[in-house]
Design a protein around this motif. Sequence first.
Motif, mmCIF file in Angstrom:
data_model
loop_
_atom_site.group_PDB
_atom_site.id
_atom_site.type_symbol
_atom_site.label_atom_id
_atom_site.label_comp_id
_atom_site.label_asym_id
_atom_site.label_seq_id
_atom_site.Cartn_x
_atom_site.Cartn_y
_atom_site.Cartn_z
ATOM 1 N N THR A 1 9.339 14.695 -0.071
ATOM 2 C CA THR A 1 8.952 14.511 1.330
ATOM 3 C C THR A 1 7.599 15.143 1.606
ATOM 4 O O THR A 1 6.732 14.549 2.268
ATOM 5 N N HIS A 2 7.400 16.357 1.118
ATOM 6 C CA HIS A 2 6.144 17.058 1.376
ATOM 7 C C HIS A 2 4.955 16.318 0.755
ATOM 8 O O HIS A 2 3.908 16.148 1.400
ATOM 9 N N SER A 3 5.105 15.871 -0.481
ATOM 10 C CA SER A 3 3.980 15.226 -1.176
ATOM 11 C C SER A 3 3.695 13.837 -0.616
ATOM 12 O O SER A 3 2.536 13.474 -0.354
ATOM 13 N N VAL A 4 4.752 13.032 -0.422
ATOM 14 C CA VAL A 4 4.554 11.647 0.008
ATOM 15 C C VAL A 4 4.043 11.592 1.444
ATOM 16 O O VAL A 4 3.143 10.811 1.775
ATOM 17 N N GLU A 5 4.606 12.423 2.325
ATOM 18 C CA GLU A 5 4.221 12.362 3.745
ATOM 19 C C GLU A 5 2.768 12.738 3.945
ATOM 20 O O GLU A 5 2.060 12.137 4.772
ATOM 21 N N ALA A 6 2.271 13.741 3.180
ATOM 22 C CA ALA A 6 0.867 14.130 3.315
ATOM 23 C C ALA A 6 -0.060 12.985 2.948
ATOM 24 O O ALA A 6 -1.095 12.787 3.594
ATOM 25 N N GLU A 7 0.288 12.183 1.921
ATOM 26 C CA GLU A 7 -0.562 11.066 1.519
ATOM 27 C C GLU A 7 -0.445 9.870 2.469
ATOM 28 O O GLU A 7 -1.424 9.169 2.722
ATOM 29 N N LEU A 8 0.770 9.669 3.015
ATOM 30 C CA LEU A 8 0.936 8.539 3.937
ATOM 31 C C LEU A 8 0.186 8.766 5.244
ATOM 32 O O LEU A 8 -0.297 7.797 5.864
ATOM 33 N N LEU B 1 0.828 -1.198 0.000
ATOM 34 C CA LEU B 1 0.000 0.000 0.000
ATOM 35 C C LEU B 1 0.870 1.259 0.000
ATOM 36 O O LEU B 1 0.639 2.198 -0.767
ATOM 37 N N ALA B 2 1.895 1.276 0.843
ATOM 38 C CA ALA B 2 2.779 2.441 0.912
ATOM 39 C C ALA B 2 3.548 2.618 -0.391
ATOM 40 O O ALA B 2 3.760 3.757 -0.838
ATOM 41 N N GLN B 3 3.964 1.513 -1.033
ATOM 42 C CA GLN B 3 4.725 1.603 -2.285
ATOM 43 C C GLN B 3 3.885 2.228 -3.388
ATOM 44 O O GLN B 3 4.372 3.063 -4.157
ATOM 45 N N GLU B 4 2.633 1.856 -3.459
ATOM 46 C CA GLU B 4 1.751 2.429 -4.488
ATOM 47 C C GLU B 4 1.590 3.941 -4.263
ATOM 48 O O GLU B 4 1.614 4.730 -5.213
ATOM 49 N N ILE B 5 1.398 4.323 -3.005
ATOM 50 C CA ILE B 5 1.245 5.756 -2.716
ATOM 51 C C ILE B 5 2.511 6.506 -3.095
ATOM 52 O O ILE B 5 2.468 7.599 -3.690
ATOM 53 N N ILE B 6 3.689 5.922 -2.772
ATOM 54 C CA ILE B 6 4.969 6.599 -3.061
ATOM 55 C C ILE B 6 5.186 6.708 -4.553
ATOM 56 O O ILE B 6 5.635 7.751 -5.061
ATOM 57 N N PHE B 7 4.886 5.650 -5.299
ATOM 58 C CA PHE B 7 5.038 5.694 -6.754
ATOM 59 C C PHE B 7 4.232 6.832 -7.342
ATOM 60 O O PHE B 7 4.716 7.621 -8.167
ATOM 61 N N GLY B 8 2.969 6.941 -6.938
ATOM 62 C CA GLY B 8 2.113 7.985 -7.509
ATOM 63 C C GLY B 8 2.620 9.382 -7.189
ATOM 64 O O GLY B 8 2.676 10.254 -8.072
ATOM 65 N N GLN B 9 2.999 9.608 -5.961
ATOM 66 C CA GLN B 9 3.464 10.942 -5.588
ATOM 67 C C GLN B 9 4.811 11.268 -6.210
ATOM 68 O O GLN B 9 5.073 12.420 -6.574
ATOM 69 N N LEU B 10 5.675 10.235 -6.371
ATOM 70 C CA LEU B 10 6.980 10.463 -6.963
ATOM 71 C C LEU B 10 6.848 10.853 -8.432
ATOM 72 O O LEU B 10 7.562 11.728 -8.927
ATOM 73 N N ARG B 11 5.896 10.229 -9.150
ATOM 74 C CA ARG B 11 5.662 10.595 -10.549
ATOM 75 C C ARG B 11 5.162 12.039 -10.649
ATOM 76 O O ARG B 11 5.567 12.775 -11.550
#
Length: 476
Positions: free
Chosen positions: A169-176, A136-146
Motif C-alpha cells: 500500500t505504501h509503495s503503490v499509493e505513493a506512485e499512483l 497505466l495503473a497496472q504497469e505502476i502496480i506491477f513495478g512496485q509489487l516486484r
Amino acid sequence: MNLTSLFLPLQSGVTAVYLIGAVAFIFVVFFFSMIRRYKRCPSDRILVVYGKTGGGLSAKCIHGGASFIWPIIQDYEFLDLTPMSIEVNLTNALSKQNIRVNVPSRFTIGISTEPSVMQNAAERLLGLQLDAVQDLAQEIIFGQLRLVVASMDIEEINSDRDQFLSHITHSVEAELKKVGLKLINVNITDIHDESGYIEALGKEAAAKAINEAKVSVAQKVRDGSIGEANAMQDQRIQVAAANAKAVHGENTAKVQVANSNADRRSREAEAEKIANASEKVQAAKALEEAYAAEQIAEDARAKRKEAEQGADIIVPAQIDKRKIEIDAEAQAEQIRRIAKGEADAIFMKKEAEAKGMYEILTKQALGLEQIVKAAGDNAKDAVLLLVADKLPELVKTQAEAIKNIKIDKITVWENGGGKDGKTSTSNFISGMYKAVPPLQEMFNMAGMQLPNYLKGEAVEDSKKEDVSDISEDNNA
C-alpha cells in the motif's frame, strides 16, 4: 400624390420592426449561450477547466461545485471518479532469497479528489480512455509489487500478510498519486512458488502442529491417569479421615453431654442459692424502703409544722417590715416635697431680689444718663455734679469721724524740745487730725478745688494756739 409616396412610411415602419426583432433574437441567443457556458460539476466527476485559468496553473479542477466557462479563452472536460478494479497476477518475482514466487492480487483504484492529486490527474489523465488509465495503473502496480517482493523474505511474505500488504500500500499509493490516482483496496488471493518452498513450509508447519497436538494429547492422557490415581488416593485418605473424625466426634459429643449435665446441675444449685439470697435481699430492701418511707413522712410532717409556725411568725413580721418601709418612703417623699417647695420659694425670692436690683440699677443708670445730659454730655462735669451733690454727706462724715471719741484726760510727757520746733503734744494733735478722711485729696481726685475756709488754714492757727496753751499747762 402617387402610390410611392404612400408606401414609403409603411416600408420604414416595417424595417424598424425587423431591426428590433433581430436585436431581441440576438440578445436571447446570447443569453442562452451564456447560460449554457455555466457548468455544474456532479459529485462523481471532476470538472477540469483549461485555457486561460490564471494563477499560473495549467488547469482548474472543481469537485462538487460549478464554474462559468468563458467562451473562446476557456474550455472544459470531466474526469470520471468511478473506481476501477485491476487484476494483477505477478509471476516469477524474485524474493530477497532469490526464490521466484507468484503473487496473484486485485487492486481497486480511482482518481483522487485531493487538490494536489486532482491537479496531477488533470495534467496526466485528461483525455485518456478508461482502458488506457487501467493499463497505466497496472504497469505502476506491477513495478512496485516486484520491488516489495524483492525486499522481503519468503517467510515474511507467507507468515506476516499484514506487513506485506502495508508495504504494498505504501509503495503503490505513493506512485499512483504522481499520476492523480488513489489506491482504494488491495486483495492478495494466494502466494506460491515454483520450487515448492512455501508448500514445504506449510507441510513443516502442519507436521509441527500435528506433533505438538500428539504431545499435547499424550500429556493430557498422562495427566488424566495421574489425576485419577490421585483422586483414588485422596478418596481413601478422606474416607479414613472422615471415619476418624466421626469416632472423635462421637467421643467428643459424649464428653460434651457429660460436661453439659454437670454444668446443668451446678447451674441449678447456683440458681437456687441465688434465688434464696435474692429473696432475703428483697425482703431486707422492702423493710428498708418501708423505714425510708416512714422517715420521709416524718420529715414532711416536720416541714409542714415548721411552715405553719413560719407562717404565724414570719408573715406578720414581713407585713410590719413592709409597713415601716412604706411609712419611711412616704415620710421621705414628704421631706423631698417640702425641700423642693422651700427651694422653689428661695429661688423665687432671689429672683424677685434680682429683679428689684435690676430695676434699681436700671433707674440709677437712667439718672446718671440724665445727669450726663445735664452736664452737656461731659463726663467730667457730671462727676463734679455728683460730688457736689454728696459734699454735705462727706463733710458730715469727716466731722463725725472724731466726734464720738471720748477723751477724759491726756497726759503727755515731753522734754520740751522737738524737731522743727514741734513738741510731742503738737505731733499728737496733728496725728489725730490726719486720721480724719483727707477731704482735700478727695476733691483733688474728683478734679475740684476745696475752698480755703474748708482747707483748715484757720484751724491750723487755732491748733497752734491750743497746742501752746496745752504746753504751758503741762509746764505749770
